[in-house]
Write an enzyme that holds these catalytic residues in place. Structure first.
Site, mmCIF file in Angstrom:
data_model
loop_
_atom_site.group_PDB
_atom_site.id
_atom_site.type_symbol
_atom_site.label_atom_id
_atom_site.label_comp_id
_atom_site.label_asym_id
_atom_site.label_seq_id
_atom_site.Cartn_x
_atom_site.Cartn_y
_atom_site.Cartn_z
ATOM 1 N N ARG A 1 64.317 -19.375 5.965
ATOM 2 C CA ARG A 1 63.760 -18.147 6.135
ATOM 3 C C ARG A 1 62.426 -18.272 6.677
ATOM 4 O O ARG A 1 61.841 -17.504 7.598
ATOM 5 C CB ARG A 1 63.701 -17.209 4.738
ATOM 6 C CG ARG A 1 63.500 -15.703 4.942
ATOM 7 C CD ARG A 1 63.487 -14.899 3.787
ATOM 8 N NE ARG A 1 63.220 -13.602 4.047
ATOM 9 C CZ ARG A 1 62.151 -12.906 3.333
ATOM 10 N NH1 ARG A 1 61.781 -13.481 2.192
ATOM 11 N NH2 ARG A 1 62.022 -11.571 3.594
ATOM 12 N N HIS B 1 60.344 -16.410 9.990
ATOM 13 C CA HIS B 1 59.200 -15.707 9.824
ATOM 14 C C HIS B 1 58.101 -16.221 10.630
ATOM 15 O O HIS B 1 57.369 -15.434 11.039
ATOM 16 C CB HIS B 1 58.888 -15.560 8.380
ATOM 17 C CG HIS B 1 59.762 -14.318 7.801
ATOM 18 N ND1 HIS B 1 59.153 -13.539 6.757
ATOM 19 C CD2 HIS B 1 61.075 -14.183 7.722
ATOM 20 C CE1 HIS B 1 59.979 -12.690 6.241
ATOM 21 N NE2 HIS B 1 61.136 -12.909 6.673
ATOM 22 N N ASP B 2 58.150 -17.694 10.575
ATOM 23 C CA ASP B 2 57.138 -18.232 11.665
ATOM 24 C C ASP B 2 57.341 -17.865 12.916
ATOM 25 O O ASP B 2 56.626 -17.388 13.485
ATOM 26 C CB ASP B 2 57.197 -19.727 11.260
ATOM 27 C CG ASP B 2 55.872 -20.451 12.022
ATOM 28 O OD1 ASP B 2 54.924 -19.598 12.444
ATOM 29 O OD2 ASP B 2 56.252 -21.556 12.421
ATOM 30 N N VAL C 1 56.776 -13.934 14.518
ATOM 31 C CA VAL C 1 55.449 -13.413 14.504
ATOM 32 C C VAL C 1 54.613 -14.465 14.839
ATOM 33 O O VAL C 1 54.217 -15.472 14.559
ATOM 34 C CB VAL C 1 54.879 -13.208 13.130
ATOM 35 C CG1 VAL C 1 53.371 -12.464 13.171
ATOM 36 C CG2 VAL C 1 55.881 -12.376 12.211
ATOM 37 N N GLY D 1 55.095 -16.375 17.436
ATOM 38 C CA GLY D 1 55.696 -17.703 17.909
ATOM 39 C C GLY D 1 55.666 -18.732 16.688
ATOM 40 O O GLY D 1 55.099 -18.368 15.654
ATOM 41 N N GLU E 1 48.848 -13.585 7.261
ATOM 42 C CA GLU E 1 50.194 -13.267 7.467
ATOM 43 C C GLU E 1 51.171 -13.441 6.253
ATOM 44 O O GLU E 1 51.872 -12.484 5.926
ATOM 45 C CB GLU E 1 50.959 -14.162 8.471
ATOM 46 C CG GLU E 1 51.047 -13.847 9.943
ATOM 47 C CD GLU E 1 51.798 -14.783 10.829
ATOM 48 O OE1 GLU E 1 50.925 -15.548 11.529
ATOM 49 O OE2 GLU E 1 52.927 -15.138 10.680
ATOM 50 N N ASN F 1 56.120 -10.809 4.075
ATOM 51 C CA ASN F 1 56.112 -12.285 3.506
ATOM 52 C C ASN F 1 55.881 -12.706 2.183
ATOM 53 O O ASN F 1 55.950 -13.802 1.766
ATOM 54 C CB ASN F 1 55.133 -13.091 4.453
ATOM 55 C CG ASN F 1 55.421 -13.280 5.971
ATOM 56 O OD1 ASN F 1 56.671 -13.269 6.068
ATOM 57 N ND2 ASN F 1 54.396 -13.355 6.766
ATOM 58 N N HIS G 1 71.969 -15.358 6.675
ATOM 59 C CA HIS G 1 72.249 -14.725 5.215
ATOM 60 C C HIS G 1 73.488 -15.214 4.418
ATOM 61 O O HIS G 1 73.797 -14.524 3.526
ATOM 62 C CB HIS G 1 72.218 -13.121 5.275
ATOM 63 C CG HIS G 1 70.804 -12.552 5.819
ATOM 64 N ND1 HIS G 1 70.761 -11.051 5.920
ATOM 65 C CD2 HIS G 1 69.436 -13.107 5.750
ATOM 66 C CE1 HIS G 1 69.349 -11.060 6.239
ATOM 67 N NE2 HIS G 1 68.512 -12.123 6.012
ATOM 68 N N THR H 1 80.237 -17.308 -1.175
ATOM 69 C CA THR H 1 79.722 -18.651 -1.298
ATOM 70 C C THR H 1 78.260 -18.762 -1.062
ATOM 71 O O THR H 1 77.732 -19.071 -0.092
ATOM 72 C CB THR H 1 80.622 -19.592 -0.215
ATOM 73 O OG1 THR H 1 80.283 -18.908 1.225
ATOM 74 C CG2 THR H 1 81.950 -19.778 -0.459
HETATM 75 C C1 HEM Z 1 67.613 -9.680 11.669
HETATM 76 C C2 HEM Z 1 66.936 -9.157 10.877
HETATM 77 C C3 HEM Z 1 66.520 -9.777 9.417
HETATM 78 C C4 HEM Z 1 66.411 -9.012 8.351
HETATM 79 C C5 HEM Z 1 65.989 -7.344 8.680
HETATM 80 C C6 HEM Z 1 66.114 -10.012 7.377
HETATM 81 C C7 HEM Z 1 65.891 -9.394 5.964
HETATM 82 C C8 HEM Z 1 65.710 -10.272 4.937
HETATM 83 C C9 HEM Z 1 65.351 -9.759 3.711
HETATM 84 C C10 HEM Z 1 64.719 -8.235 3.182
HETATM 85 C C11 HEM Z 1 65.531 -10.927 2.632
HETATM 86 C C12 HEM Z 1 65.304 -10.922 1.226
HETATM 87 C C13 HEM Z 1 63.952 -10.774 1.106
HETATM 88 C C14 HEM Z 1 63.937 -10.559 -0.700
HETATM 89 O O1 HEM Z 1 64.315 -9.311 -0.983
HETATM 90 O O2 HEM Z 1 63.560 -11.470 -1.515
HETATM 91 C C15 HEM Z 1 66.027 -11.857 3.430
HETATM 92 C C16 HEM Z 1 66.313 -13.196 2.916
HETATM 93 C C17 HEM Z 1 66.753 -14.260 3.890
HETATM 94 N N1 HEM Z 1 66.718 -14.158 5.097
HETATM 95 FE FE1 HEM Z 1 66.902 -12.667 6.342
HETATM 96 N N2 HEM Z 1 66.403 -11.122 7.506
HETATM 97 C C18 HEM Z 1 66.970 -11.064 8.936
HETATM 98 C C19 HEM Z 1 66.998 -12.378 9.733
HETATM 99 C C20 HEM Z 1 66.936 -13.581 9.115
HETATM 100 C C21 HEM Z 1 67.258 -14.693 9.991
HETATM 101 C C22 HEM Z 1 67.172 -14.706 11.573
HETATM 102 C C23 HEM Z 1 67.355 -16.024 9.365
HETATM 103 C C24 HEM Z 1 67.440 -17.050 9.517
HETATM 104 C C25 HEM Z 1 68.131 -17.763 10.420
HETATM 105 C C26 HEM Z 1 67.316 -15.159 7.891
HETATM 106 C C27 HEM Z 1 67.178 -15.914 6.842
HETATM 107 C C28 HEM Z 1 67.483 -15.479 5.576
HETATM 108 C C29 HEM Z 1 67.511 -16.186 4.122
HETATM 109 C C30 HEM Z 1 67.770 -17.682 4.184
HETATM 110 C C31 HEM Z 1 67.096 -15.440 3.292
HETATM 111 C C32 HEM Z 1 67.016 -15.791 1.786
HETATM 112 C C33 HEM Z 1 65.735 -16.401 1.166
HETATM 113 C C34 HEM Z 1 65.620 -17.009 -0.030
HETATM 114 O O3 HEM Z 1 66.576 -16.910 -0.797
HETATM 115 O O4 HEM Z 1 64.627 -17.338 -0.317
HETATM 116 N N3 HEM Z 1 67.083 -13.957 7.927
HETATM 117 N N4 HEM Z 1 66.187 -11.557 4.911
#
Ligand code: HEM
Length: 358
Positions: free
Chosen positions: A79, A83-84, A87, A89, A105, A111, A212, A261
């Site tokens: 993640r 996020h890097d 925003v 680049g 940021e 973040n 996700h 999983t």
């Molecule tokens: C497409 C739009 C996206 C949205 C709206 C989104 C939103 C979110 C949100 C809200 C969370 C949880 C934050 C929290 O409540 O703690 C999350 C977690 C995560 N996101 Fe996304 N995300 C997006 C795209 C991505 C992309 C592109 C990746 C990587 C390729 C990604 C990888 C992850 C991962 C691995 C987590 C879990 C982080 C953790 O366990 O610490 N997400 N995302």
């Protein structure tokens, strides 16, 4: 050439893709033959070949140990790279601490749920790499490699990462951070519009959302789907279980993003969506929206196809607005621009020089 190592021979893969595309009538044949997007000028597959040949071994070996203790850190690192890149680049700007000039940021709302440990891991990797090779590898590159290793060491595809990114000198504002990271309440239209500004198409949106398949989310990221009324696109039993984890809209608990999983990088996230068990609106709506539904289905039935598309989209994402050549710098500390560090050491040098002169 970056190659997704998914275990299939290429001819078997091509026929699988053809069959699944024919069966599902999906969009996806367009770039099937090409597993690597064009490289941005200044990045290369062999950037540190002579200056830091052990770079990728140092990172992978260290992360193997880190994940053995806590596989959750893999999700945090994946993640962080997203996020890097979204925003300003992939310039390591998300890693910078705030300064007198204002909040960073890191301090912007999307973040705040990045894992503190992920920042520590990147700086630790940086210290190990710089000890071996000197200050030649950027924090942005280390973050990109760590994201790849997080995918691979969780069971996902292995792929090569183009390198040569430089670190940014400053961080983005809170407004820019909010404007560039889509909210979990976004529907597919909003996601497609937002990601199109980064030249990412519908297949990229669905593939990248597959990130996700690992990690966790806080209740506040999805309770608007439970209270005051239940989102009709959510499976009822799934909703009742989520309500146990999040008894109120603001409970400070977390739950897995992929119920099948949660710690394995696989295609089960798409199976979740087909069963109305996606956690965020931004996830579930990919199956509701007729433009992205066939792509979701194609990934749910064919993990090899998902891995292939995910790698392709990650390589696109990983090259967004990168700094190369003489732009930016190679940070000595991922949390601060060099000017902050060298200013202090130059004062020390000056003082030393002064006392020596007398
Ligand atoms: C497409 C739009 C996206 C949205 C709206 C989104 C939103 C979110 C949100 C809200 C969370 C949880 C934050 C929290 O409540 O703690 C999350 C977690 C995560 N996101 Fe996304 N995300 C997006 C795209 C991505 C992309 C592109 C990746 C990587 C390729 C990604 C990888 C992850 C991962 C691995 C987590 C879990 C982080 C953790 O366990 O610490 N997400 N995302």
């Amino acid at each position: 050439m970056a190659r997704a190592s998914t275990g299939s021979s290429s001819s078997a893969l091509v026929s699988k893709l053809l069959i699944s595309s024919l069966l599902l009538g999906c969009y996806c044949l367009v770039s099937e033959a090409q597993t690597t997007p064009p490289l941005v000028k200044g990045l290369s597959w062999t950037f540190y070949k002579t200056s830091c040949p052990k770079l990728e071994n140092i990172i992978r070996n260290r992360l193997k140990k880190v994940f053995k203790k806590d596989i959750g850190q893999a999700a945090g690192l994946l993640r962080l790279h997203f996020h890097d890149c979204f925003v300003q680049g992939c310039d390591g700007s998300v890693l910078l601490d705030g300064s007198a000039s204002g909040p960073s940021e890191k301090d912007a709302p999307p973040n705040l749920s990045l894992r503190a440990e992920a920042f520590r891991i990147i700086n630790d990797l940086r210290a190990r790499v710089h000890k071996e090779c000197g200050r030649v590898v950027s924090c942005a590159d280390i973050t990109a490699i760590a994201a790849r290793d997080s995918v691979f060491l969780s069971g996902g595809p292995n792929y090569r990462v183009p390198l040569g990114r430089r670190d940014g000198l400053s961080f983005a504002t809170r407004e820019a951070t909010l404007a560039n990271l889509p909210a979990p309440s976004s529907n597919t239209s909003a996601l497609l519009t937002s990601l199109a500004t980064k030249n990412l198409d519908a297949t990229d949106v669905v593939a990248l959302s597959g990130g996700h398949t690992i990690g966790i989310g806080h209740c506040t990221s999805f309770t608007s789907r439970l209270y005051p009324s239940q989102d009709s696109t959510m499976n009822k039993y799934f909703a009742s279980q989520l309500k146990l984890t999040c008894p109120t809209a603001t409970t400070d608990n977390t739950t897995n993003l992929d119920i099948r999983t949660p710690n394995v990088f696989d295609n089960k996230y798409y199976v979740d969506l087909m069963n109305r068990q996606g956690l965020f609106t931004s996830d579930q709506d990919l199956y509701t929206d007729k433009r992205t539904r066939p792509i979701v289905t194609s990934f749910a039935v064919n993990q090899t196809l998902f891995f292939e598309k995910f790698v392709y989209s990650m390589l696109k994402m990983g090259q967004l607005s990168v700094l190369t050549g003489t732009q930016g710098e190679i940070r000595a500390n991922c949390s601060a621009p060099n000017s902050a560090t060298t200013y202090l050491s130059s004062i020390a040098d000056e003082e030393e020089g002064t006392s020596a002169a007398f």
